[in-house]
Design a protein around this motif. Structure first.
Motif, PDB file in Angstrom:
ATOM      1  N   ARG A 108      27.553  10.571  -5.555  1.00  0.00           N
ATOM      2  CA  ARG A 108      28.664  10.599  -4.593  1.00  0.00           C
ATOM      3  C   ARG A 108      29.568   9.380  -4.722  1.00  0.00           C
ATOM      4  N   ALA A 109      28.977   8.271  -5.103  1.00  0.00           N
ATOM      5  CA  ALA A 109      29.777   7.050  -5.250  1.00  0.00           C
ATOM      6  C   ALA A 109      30.779   7.183  -6.386  1.00  0.00           C
ATOM      7  N   LEU A 122      28.899  18.493  -0.667  1.00  0.00           N
ATOM      8  CA  LEU A 122      29.036  18.774   0.766  1.00  0.00           C
ATOM      9  C   LEU A 122      28.382  20.101   1.158  1.00  0.00           C
ATOM     10  N   LEU A 123      28.103  20.930   0.171  1.00  0.00           N
ATOM     11  CA  LEU A 123      27.347  22.175   0.389  1.00  0.00           C
ATOM     12  C   LEU A 123      26.136  22.143  -0.530  1.00  0.00           C
ATOM     13  N   LEU A 124      25.072  22.762  -0.074  1.00  0.00           N
ATOM     14  CA  LEU A 124      23.885  22.896  -0.927  1.00  0.00           C
ATOM     15  C   LEU A 124      23.963  24.227  -1.655  1.00  0.00           C
ATOM     16  N   PRO A 184      22.119  11.863  -1.192  1.00  0.00           N
ATOM     17  CA  PRO A 184      22.877  10.630  -0.942  1.00  0.00           C
ATOM     18  C   PRO A 184      22.455   9.443  -1.812  1.00  0.00           C
ATOM     19  N   LYS A 193      26.501  30.407  -4.307  1.00  0.00           N
ATOM     20  CA  LYS A 193      26.480  30.043  -2.892  1.00  0.00           C
ATOM     21  C   LYS A 193      26.685  31.295  -2.048  1.00  0.00           C
ATOM     22  N   LEU A 239      37.216  13.201  -3.319  1.00  0.00           N
ATOM     23  CA  LEU A 239      37.673  14.554  -2.984  1.00  0.00           C
ATOM     24  C   LEU A 239      38.886  14.470  -2.072  1.00  0.00           C
ATOM     25  N   ALA A 254      31.171  18.420  -4.764  1.00  0.00           N
ATOM     26  CA  ALA A 254      31.202  17.162  -4.005  1.00  0.00           C
ATOM     27  C   ALA A 254      29.883  16.887  -3.294  1.00  0.00           C
ATOM     28  N   ARG A 304      33.516  22.068  -2.991  1.00  0.00           N
ATOM     29  CA  ARG A 304      32.617  21.487  -1.986  1.00  0.00           C
ATOM     30  C   ARG A 304      31.177  21.388  -2.524  1.00  0.00           C
TER      31      ARG A 304
END
Lengths: 226, 225
Positions: free
Chosen positions: B76-77, B53-55, B71, B12, B81, B51, B48
């Protein structure tokens, strides 16, 4: 839980937050009122203002007020990164979008009676039972047409520095069809529809609303990516 | 074995700075992984990314074989976090917050269950106060309750013990131990590794965005530089 149920939960939460933070909600209404007062003073020197101009001022007041409401909607999501909390639940982003867009539409709809009343006073509009129903429908359609792209862009700009400037720059051009069809429809309701044009304009406004609501709902998840 | 979390060549970049580079991890389902490292070593970025939340700039993340950043993937389900933020709305009460999360998570918990959860977290007396007036520790306790609602298969924890008092830390340890007994995978990034190590099997040490050491969590080898 269905997408509809999730969207309703998000809308309910947003409306509750709007009610709890009613000082800021009131500021949105006051901003719209002040805008109309300024328009009324600005054109007073030229004497009587046409109904079309008054309708234009009304929709522009709605548009300007909407910026504050839309920014507030996503400011609350940015605080403590609440929006990430939603994304970490098994929630469809489409539900988040429609929940927030519905709440924003309702908030803008609530501005209607106040701004319409002030416009009628400042610009001597004749309001009666016959045209009030039409104006109510039109106001709802205009509010929905602004809230749909507004919610998308408010999400897109919520993490940017200078979002206060960027949001209106992005949103205003996109709402031009709403502004034009809205003003024309208001004009026809208030001055009479001798050539039966109103239905066509309302249908056009409804079509723009539908396109915005469908397209923005489909694009919303892209705005949540980093 | 069944890996719950897999990263390959994960990297990242923020602007010109690589916050994470060449991270290859495989965490088995039900395993506990301790992530240690100094400030800025890439622990939070890693969590992150896991999770969704970041690509990732490069590489990929898979949670039970699915990318968490999509999504609709279902990953995610299965994730929970607890991070530096509580994901809270200041104008809502803890009870309203739990009701809202519960509705979005499928509404499996009854109002009585939610009251019981607040009681467990020591927030029952404040259930109708607005969260905006809460201390950092109370906010943390409320955000930890998400784990009880979500029952995630993979639990990501970023400095989970910060802001908590001794009783709160004990309650959190009990919660995490219960989740592990239920088969959840734990990934814990902490500046307080002695406390988190008993929950974990393996540990990695990170420095400047890279994994510089990995081994057993219980031997405290992670402490060696």
């Amino acid at each position: 839980m269905s997408v509809l149920g999730q969207a309703l939960a998000v809308a309910r939460k947003d409306l509750l937050l709007g009610w709890r933070g009613r000082t800021r909600t009131l500021a949105v209404a006051l901003f719209g009122m002040v805008t109309l007062v300024l328009f009324s003073f600005a054109v007073a020197a030229d004497g009587e203002v046409g109904v079309s101009a008054a309708a234009g001022f009304l929709i522009v007041a709605l548009l300007l007020s909407s910026i504050l409401a839309l920014e507030e909607s996503f400011r609350l999501e940015a605080e403590d990164r609440a929006i990430e909390g939603l994304l970490l639940l098994p929630v469809d982003p489409v539900a988040i979008y429609y929940g927030k867009a519905v709440a924003n539409t309702l908030l803008l709809v609530l501005l209607g009676p106040i701004l319409l009343f002030l416009t009628a006073i400042f610009f001597s509009l004749q309001l009666d039972g016959a045209n009030l129903a039409g104006l109510a429908v039109l106001w709802f359609l205009a509010a929905a047409g602004i809230a749909a792209p507004g919610t998308l862009y408010a999400s897109m700009t919520s993490r940017l520095t200078g979002r206060d400037v960027i949001l209106p720059l992005l949103l205003f051009p996109l709402t031009l069809p709403i502004l034009m069809t809205g003003v024309r429809s208001f004009d026809l309701i208030l001055r009479g529809d001798a050539m039966s044009q109103l239905k066509g304009w309302i249908l056009l406004l409804t079509a723009f609303d539908l396109v915005y609501w469908i397209l923005c709902g489909a694009l919303f998840s892209r705005t949540l990516e980093e | 074995m069944n890996p719950s979390v897999v990263t390959s060549n994960l990297a990242k970049r923020f602007g010109h700075k690589w916050a994470l580079a060449h991270v290859d991890l495989e965490v088995e389902a039900g395993q506990g992984l301790l992530v240690v490292g100094d400030n800025g070593s890439g622990k939070t970025t890693l969590l992150r990314l896991l999770a969704g939340l970041l690509l990732p700039t490069l590489g990929k993340v898979e949670i039970f074989g699915a990318p968490p950043q999509e999504p609709g993937s279902g990953a995610r389900a299965r994730l929970g976090l607890v991070g530096h933020q509580g994901y809270l709305y200041d104008a809502l009460s803890p009870l309203e917050t739990l009701e809202f999360w519960n509705r979005l998570a499928g509404g499996a918990r009854s109002p009585a269950d939610l009251e019981a959860l607040l009681d467990q977290a020591g927030l029952a007396a404040d259930r109708n106060r607005r969260v905006g007036g809460f201390s950092a520790g109370m906010r943390k306790r409320l955000s930890i309750l998400r784990l009880h609602l979500e029952k995630p298969d993979v639990v990501l924890l970023d400095e989970p013990f910060s802001a908590l008092d001794e009783a709160g830390r004990g309650w959190l340890l009990g919660t995490l131990a219960d989740l592990r007994r239920g088969g959840a995978t734990l990934i814990v990034a902490s500046h307080d590794p002695e406390r988190a190590a008993p929950l974990c099997d393996r540990a990695i040490r990170m420095d400047q965005g890279q994994v510089i050491w990995q081994g057993a969590a219980f031997g405290q080898g992670w402490a060696a530089r």
